[in-house]
Design a protein around this motif. Sequence first.
Motif, PDB file in Angstrom:
ATOM      1  N   ALA A  17       0.832  -1.203   0.000  1.00 14.07           N
ATOM      2  CA  ALA A  17       0.000   0.000   0.000  1.00 14.07           C
ATOM      3  C   ALA A  17       0.871   1.260   0.000  1.00 14.07           C
ATOM      4  O   ALA A  17       0.561   2.239  -0.682  1.00 14.07           O
ATOM      5  CB  ALA A  17      -0.918  -0.008   1.215  1.00 14.07           C
ATOM      6  N   GLY A  18       1.983   1.217   0.738  1.00 10.16           N
ATOM      7  CA  GLY A  18       2.893   2.360   0.775  1.00 10.16           C
ATOM      8  C   GLY A  18       3.514   2.619  -0.583  1.00 10.16           C
ATOM      9  O   GLY A  18       3.616   3.769  -1.032  1.00 10.16           O
ATOM     10  N   LEU A  19       3.927   1.543  -1.259  1.00 11.66           N
ATOM     11  CA  LEU A  19       4.518   1.695  -2.590  1.00 11.66           C
ATOM     12  C   LEU A  19       3.494   2.268  -3.569  1.00 11.66           C
ATOM     13  O   LEU A  19       3.828   3.105  -4.409  1.00 11.66           O
ATOM     14  CB  LEU A  19       5.026   0.340  -3.098  1.00 11.66           C
ATOM     15  N   ARG A  20       2.240   1.832  -3.415  1.00  5.74           N
ATOM     16  CA  ARG A  20       1.195   2.328  -4.312  1.00  5.74           C
ATOM     17  C   ARG A  20       0.952   3.819  -4.082  1.00  5.74           C
ATOM     18  O   ARG A  20       0.898   4.605  -5.024  1.00  5.74           O
ATOM     19  CB  ARG A  20      -0.085   1.528  -4.054  1.00  5.74           C
ATOM     20  N   THR A  21       0.840   4.202  -2.805  1.00  7.84           N
ATOM     21  CA  THR A  21       0.653   5.624  -2.492  1.00  7.84           C
ATOM     22  C   THR A  21       1.797   6.447  -3.073  1.00  7.84           C
ATOM     23  O   THR A  21       1.577   7.491  -3.702  1.00  7.84           O
ATOM     24  CB  THR A  21       0.617   5.836  -0.969  1.00  7.84           C
ATOM     25  N   ALA A  22       3.021   5.952  -2.879  1.00  8.44           N
ATOM     26  CA  ALA A  22       4.193   6.680  -3.358  1.00  8.44           C
ATOM     27  C   ALA A  22       4.176   6.781  -4.875  1.00  8.44           C
ATOM     28  O   ALA A  22       4.451   7.846  -5.445  1.00  8.44           O
ATOM     29  CB  ALA A  22       5.460   5.982  -2.887  1.00  8.44           C
ATOM     30  N   ALA A  23       3.815   5.682  -5.547  1.00  8.35           N
ATOM     31  CA  ALA A  23       3.829   5.678  -7.008  1.00  8.35           C
ATOM     32  C   ALA A  23       2.825   6.676  -7.571  1.00  8.35           C
ATOM     33  O   ALA A  23       3.139   7.451  -8.485  1.00  8.35           O
ATOM     34  CB  ALA A  23       3.533   4.273  -7.531  1.00  8.35           C
ATOM     35  N   VAL A  24       1.621   6.690  -6.995  1.00  7.70           N
ATOM     36  CA  VAL A  24       0.594   7.615  -7.482  1.00  7.70           C
ATOM     37  C   VAL A  24       1.045   9.053  -7.266  1.00  7.70           C
ATOM     38  O   VAL A  24       0.895   9.921  -8.132  1.00  7.70           O
ATOM     39  CB  VAL A  24      -0.745   7.336  -6.767  1.00  7.70           C
ATOM     40  N   GLN A  25       1.645   9.295  -6.105  1.00 10.77           N
ATOM     41  CA  GLN A  25       2.122  10.637  -5.789  1.00 10.77           C
ATOM     42  C   GLN A  25       3.244  11.059  -6.740  1.00 10.77           C
ATOM     43  O   GLN A  25       3.284  12.194  -7.207  1.00 10.77           O
ATOM     44  CB  GLN A  25       2.628  10.607  -4.351  1.00 10.77           C
ATOM     45  N   VAL A  26       4.122  10.120  -7.076  1.00 12.14           N
ATOM     46  CA  VAL A  26       5.236  10.446  -7.972  1.00 12.14           C
ATOM     47  C   VAL A  26       4.712  10.765  -9.372  1.00 12.14           C
ATOM     48  O   VAL A  26       5.146  11.733 -10.000  1.00 12.14           O
ATOM     49  CB  VAL A  26       6.248   9.284  -8.014  1.00 12.14           C
ATOM     50  N   VAL A  27       3.770   9.964  -9.861  1.00  6.02           N
ATOM     51  CA  VAL A  27       3.217  10.220 -11.193  1.00  6.02           C
ATOM     52  C   VAL A  27       2.587  11.612 -11.244  1.00  6.02           C
ATOM     53  O   VAL A  27       2.613  12.283 -12.268  1.00  6.02           O
ATOM     54  CB  VAL A  27       2.191   9.128 -11.573  1.00  6.02           C
ATOM     55  N   ALA A  28       2.038  12.062 -10.104  1.00  4.83           N
ATOM     56  CA  ALA A  28       1.440  13.390 -10.040  1.00  4.83           C
ATOM     57  C   ALA A  28       2.493  14.488  -9.870  1.00  4.83           C
ATOM     58  O   ALA A  28       2.222  15.646 -10.145  1.00  4.83           O
ATOM     59  CB  ALA A  28       0.441  13.458  -8.884  1.00  4.83           C
ATOM     60  N   THR A  29       3.696  14.130  -9.418  1.00  2.00           N
ATOM     61  CA  THR A  29       4.750  15.124  -9.209  1.00  2.00           C
ATOM     62  C   THR A  29       5.585  15.340 -10.467  1.00  2.00           C
ATOM     63  O   THR A  29       6.040  16.448 -10.741  1.00  2.00           O
ATOM     64  CB  THR A  29       5.688  14.684  -8.060  1.00  2.00           C
ATOM     65  N   VAL A  30       5.774  14.261 -11.231  1.00  3.65           N
ATOM     66  CA  VAL A  30       6.642  14.312 -12.407  1.00  3.65           C
ATOM     67  C   VAL A  30       6.256  15.391 -13.442  1.00  3.65           C
ATOM     68  O   VAL A  30       7.150  15.946 -14.084  1.00  3.65           O
ATOM     69  CB  VAL A  30       6.745  12.902 -13.053  1.00  3.65           C
TER      70      VAL A  30
END
Lengths: 229, 235
Positions: free
Chosen positions: B152-165
């Motif tokens: 779940a942590g990796l998923r949260t991080a991934a979604v956040q990164v896609v939104a930051t890029v």
Amino acid sequence: MREVTGAAPNPWFSWDYVQANWGDITEALGQHVALTVQAVAVAAVVALPLALVAHRRPRLAGPVLGLTGVLYTIPSLALFAVLYPLLRDRRETVLVGLVMYALLVLVRNVLVGLQGVDPAVVDAARGLGMGPLRTLLTVELPNALPAVVTGLRLATVTTVALATIGVVVGYGGLGQLMYRGFNSQYRAEIVTATLLTVALALVADAAWWLAGRLAAPWARAADARGGAR
Amino acid sequence: MNDDGVLRQALVWLNDPLNWQGPRGVPALAAEHLAMSAAAVALAAVVALPVGIWLGHRGRGGGLTVLTSNASRALPTLALLYVFATTGLGFGNRPTVVAAAIFAVPPILSNAFTGVREVDPAARDAAVGMGMSGRRVLATVELPLALPLIGAGLRTAAVQVVATVPLAALVGGGGLGTIIVTGFATRRFGEVVAGGVLVAALCLLVEAVLAGLQRALTPAPMRVRARDRAQVAAA
């Protein structure tokens, strides 16, 4: 604050810069503060009734939490990009975008706070003959207050950080200074604006925390327990 | 009337086959976007996973995880991006990947920590009682039980990164954000709207795919518990 100077005349921080650009800095800071205050205030006014409706109709709570979660994944850059051509006003674009994100945080926290109220306490209130409105005002809302304050803290800190993205439409408060510093590759300007942004977030956070403690002194014990976790 | 024009322009832009071809076409930019995101998540995971798991195993450092997530909330991504862009990291994709990775550390770290930390003490006790060493308890008991939360942590991080890029476009990098920034620079607002819609669509798509993936990878008996925990974490 430490003054760090590199070998090249491009220091990370410079008092000369701060003094020479005092007007620009205070203007950007003022813009940033005004955006944050307005966004959080509007969001709070809208979020409370929304959360109350979702709380009254438990069937709505799931979809509301789901929808706010989904909307929150949309990046601010994309939101500003869609809003600006429609609104054609730089300030309004940033404000509407910030209100939306603050709203999502607040609705979620108020709802979770209301759901977290001990059912036995609500039951007791009903047993005392309180109507739904009185239960809400004198039992549920005060009990949910710590969660509401947490939501306000989170929303305010997030808003302060997000407002910088307003540079994409040219209205980003302290973000404007960061952008100018980046364009001229002048580090002191970026770092000054960054420090001010972080300081603003911390001050706002501390203010809410203090307000929360004053408004709900009974929550102190719970707060300490939460902090230890 | 004006609004109508912008939305029509956005549709025209999205329907123009030329915008879907070549090195600056939507598929190429989306691929670049996803590659940068993957690099950032991998970078963050390499740092945050071992630290979070180890701290959770030792039952120490809870304050550190709270501190990192609070600090990352107050620090604007844009500031970090600009600071990196004026250092040796240079312009473009590299500072963006590093900045996005830094902001991806807190969710991975705190979820790994909480996941390992909050393994049922009875299960841990039983393992110790069977004579397992600390490392074996971690590898055979704590880690498998913590996997849903780590995921779940990796998923949260991934979604956040896609939104930051997308912010990469503000420092001369690539990814789908360039459509928005180029549109603003050339005052073609239809393109701006189209870019915004594409970025939002990519984020929602990644979120949906990862949610499905997480569900598929979580053994059925653990699904309900993971959801309960997620709600507790949200509170």
